[in-house]
Write a protein that holds these residues in place. Structure first.
Motif, PDB file in Angstrom:
ATOM      1  N   UNK A 196      35.537  38.467  46.698  1.00 41.47           N
ATOM      2  CA  UNK A 196      36.387  37.294  46.897  1.00 41.47           C
ATOM      3  C   UNK A 196      37.840  37.754  46.950  1.00 41.47           C
ATOM      4  N   UNK A 197      38.564  37.164  47.876  1.00 39.78           N
ATOM      5  CA  UNK A 197      39.976  37.508  48.030  1.00 39.78           C
ATOM      6  C   UNK A 197      40.793  36.242  47.835  1.00 39.78           C
ATOM      7  N   UNK A 198      41.765  36.332  46.935  1.00 35.36           N
ATOM      8  CA  UNK A 198      42.705  35.237  46.731  1.00 35.36           C
ATOM      9  C   UNK A 198      44.060  35.695  47.267  1.00 35.36           C
ATOM     10  N   UNK A 199      45.032  34.851  47.162  1.00 43.53           N
ATOM     11  CA  UNK A 199      46.360  35.211  47.660  1.00 43.53           C
ATOM     12  C   UNK A 199      46.916  36.448  46.955  1.00 43.53           C
ATOM     13  N   UNK A 200      46.561  36.627  45.687  1.00 45.89           N
ATOM     14  CA  UNK A 200      47.119  37.724  44.900  1.00 45.89           C
ATOM     15  C   UNK A 200      46.060  38.615  44.264  1.00 45.89           C
ATOM     16  N   UNK A 201      44.835  38.642  44.794  1.00 45.03           N
ATOM     17  CA  UNK A 201      43.849  39.496  44.162  1.00 45.03           C
ATOM     18  C   UNK A 201      42.580  39.684  44.962  1.00 45.03           C
ATOM     19  N   UNK A 202      41.908  40.782  44.626  1.00 42.85           N
ATOM     20  CA  UNK A 202      40.591  41.082  45.186  1.00 42.85           C
ATOM     21  C   UNK A 202      39.638  41.186  44.012  1.00 42.85           C
ATOM     22  N   UNK A 203      38.503  40.522  44.114  1.00 40.36           N
ATOM     23  CA  UNK A 203      37.512  40.472  43.050  1.00 40.36           C
ATOM     24  C   UNK A 203      36.153  40.803  43.653  1.00 40.36           C
ATOM     25  N   UNK A 204      35.397  41.649  42.987  1.00 42.62           N
ATOM     26  CA  UNK A 204      34.068  42.002  43.495  1.00 42.62           C
ATOM     27  C   UNK A 204      33.121  42.198  42.324  1.00 42.62           C
ATOM     28  N   UNK A 235      29.445  53.419  47.034  1.00 47.70           N
ATOM     29  CA  UNK A 235      28.852  54.024  45.838  1.00 47.70           C
ATOM     30  C   UNK A 235      27.522  53.382  45.446  1.00 47.70           C
ATOM     31  N   UNK A 236      27.100  52.366  46.169  1.00 48.16           N
ATOM     32  CA  UNK A 236      25.875  51.641  45.838  1.00 48.16           C
ATOM     33  C   UNK A 236      25.893  51.243  44.358  1.00 48.16           C
ATOM     34  N   UNK A 237      26.828  50.389  43.981  1.00 47.18           N
ATOM     35  CA  UNK A 237      27.021  50.049  42.572  1.00 47.18           C
ATOM     36  C   UNK A 237      25.824  49.320  41.955  1.00 47.18           C
ATOM     37  N   UNK A 238      25.652  49.538  40.670  1.00 45.52           N
ATOM     38  CA  UNK A 238      24.563  48.910  39.924  1.00 45.52           C
ATOM     39  C   UNK A 238      24.889  47.449  39.623  1.00 45.52           C
ATOM     40  N   UNK A 239      23.860  46.690  39.312  1.00 47.60           N
ATOM     41  CA  UNK A 239      24.031  45.307  38.889  1.00 47.60           C
ATOM     42  C   UNK A 239      25.039  45.258  37.742  1.00 47.60           C
ATOM     43  N   UNK A 240      26.009  44.374  37.839  1.00 44.90           N
ATOM     44  CA  UNK A 240      27.025  44.233  36.806  1.00 44.90           C
ATOM     45  C   UNK A 240      28.290  45.022  37.074  1.00 44.90           C
ATOM     46  N   UNK A 241      28.244  45.943  38.013  1.00 45.80           N
ATOM     47  CA  UNK A 241      29.465  46.662  38.378  1.00 45.80           C
ATOM     48  C   UNK A 241      30.427  45.666  39.001  1.00 45.80           C
ATOM     49  N   UNK A 242      31.728  45.853  38.726  1.00 43.56           N
ATOM     50  CA  UNK A 242      32.700  44.896  39.242  1.00 43.56           C
ATOM     51  C   UNK A 242      34.103  45.487  39.241  1.00 43.56           C
ATOM     52  N   UNK A 243      34.977  44.853  39.997  1.00 43.99           N
ATOM     53  CA  UNK A 243      36.385  45.206  39.917  1.00 43.99           C
ATOM     54  C   UNK A 243      37.238  44.001  40.269  1.00 43.99           C
ATOM     55  N   UNK A 244      38.437  44.020  39.724  1.00 46.20           N
ATOM     56  CA  UNK A 244      39.451  43.061  40.134  1.00 46.20           C
ATOM     57  C   UNK A 244      40.784  43.784  40.160  1.00 46.20           C
ATOM     58  N   UNK A 245      41.529  43.541  41.216  1.00 47.36           N
ATOM     59  CA  UNK A 245      42.852  44.116  41.400  1.00 47.36           C
ATOM     60  C   UNK A 245      43.772  42.967  41.746  1.00 47.36           C
ATOM     61  N   UNK A 246      44.786  42.762  40.918  1.00 46.88           N
ATOM     62  CA  UNK A 246      45.702  41.651  41.144  1.00 46.88           C
ATOM     63  C   UNK A 246      47.090  42.184  41.470  1.00 46.88           C
ATOM     64  N   UNK A 247      47.781  41.463  42.359  1.00 45.39           N
ATOM     65  CA  UNK A 247      49.079  41.904  42.838  1.00 45.39           C
ATOM     66  C   UNK A 247      50.165  40.880  42.505  1.00 45.39           C
ATOM     67  N   UNK A 248      51.386  41.368  42.481  1.00 47.39           N
ATOM     68  CA  UNK A 248      52.536  40.488  42.249  1.00 47.39           C
ATOM     69  C   UNK A 248      52.908  39.721  43.522  1.00 47.39           C
ATOM     70  N   UNK A 249      52.780  40.398  44.661  1.00 49.97           N
ATOM     71  CA  UNK A 249      53.121  39.783  45.939  1.00 49.97           C
ATOM     72  C   UNK A 249      51.844  39.492  46.720  1.00 49.97           C
ATOM     73  N   UNK A 250      51.925  38.524  47.585  1.00 54.54           N
ATOM     74  CA  UNK A 250      50.746  38.065  48.334  1.00 54.54           C
ATOM     75  C   UNK A 250      50.131  39.184  49.174  1.00 54.54           C
ATOM     76  N   UNK A 251      48.816  39.166  49.223  1.00 55.41           N
ATOM     77  CA  UNK A 251      48.068  40.105  50.052  1.00 55.41           C
ATOM     78  C   UNK A 251      48.061  39.633  51.503  1.00 55.41           C
TER      79      UNK A 251
END
Length: 148
Positions: free
Chosen positions: A118-126, A58-74
């Motif tokens: 960034x990917x953690x054990x239980x989440x994706x952050x961008x 989507x060619x996101x604009x400056x400041x666009x972001x998302x985080x998705x967190x899970x209960x079980x490990x990714x």
């Protein structure tokens, strides 16, 4: 269903905190410029990559972001296998931090911006950050935290 309404389709930001089933239809979440979904039960590698891929496409604009967190490990290795570029861990935080297991920098059409994923054990952050302020922008846009 609320995701079929014009208000939903035109919304640019969503914060959803709850417990969501594994089969959550993520397509209705992919248009937001700012997204925070916490406590998805499980997230397949395909759905995890779909969040990242769609965000980049989507060619996101400056400041666009998302985080998705899970209960079980990714399945981090499985997610990295789906990357459209070679996985290259490039941490932007202090070297003593072990929370994020992988940090990928994706180039964007605007040469002054970069997408930090960034990917953690239980989440994706961008977050789309200025190339000169990767970590401060990442933390500000996702968490509202200022750092020097």
């Amino acid at each position: 269903m609320v995701s079929k309404t014009e208000q939903w389709k035109n919304a640019t930001e969503l914060k959803a905190f709850g417990y969501y089933n594994y089969n959550i239809p993520i397509e209705s979440l992919l248009h937001f410029d700012r997204l925070n979904v916490q406590h998805i039960n499980r997230l397949s590698t395909e759905k995890a990559w779909k969040f990242i891929e769609n965000f980049l496409r989507r060619n996101p604009a400056l400041g666009s972001c998302f985080q998705v967190q899970t209960m079980f490990a990714l399945d981090i290795d499985g997610i990295l296998e789906n990357f459209s570029v070679s996985p290259n861990n490039e941490p932007t935080e202090h070297e003593y931090s072990t929370y994020y297991k992988h940090t990928q920098l994706f180039e964007l059409p605007n040469p002054n911006h970069i997408c930090v994923v960034k990917i953690s054990e239980h989440g994706i952050y961008a977050a789309v950050s200025r190339i000169t302020h990767l970590e401060p922008d990442f933390r500000w846009y996702l968490f509202g935290v200022r750092i020097e």
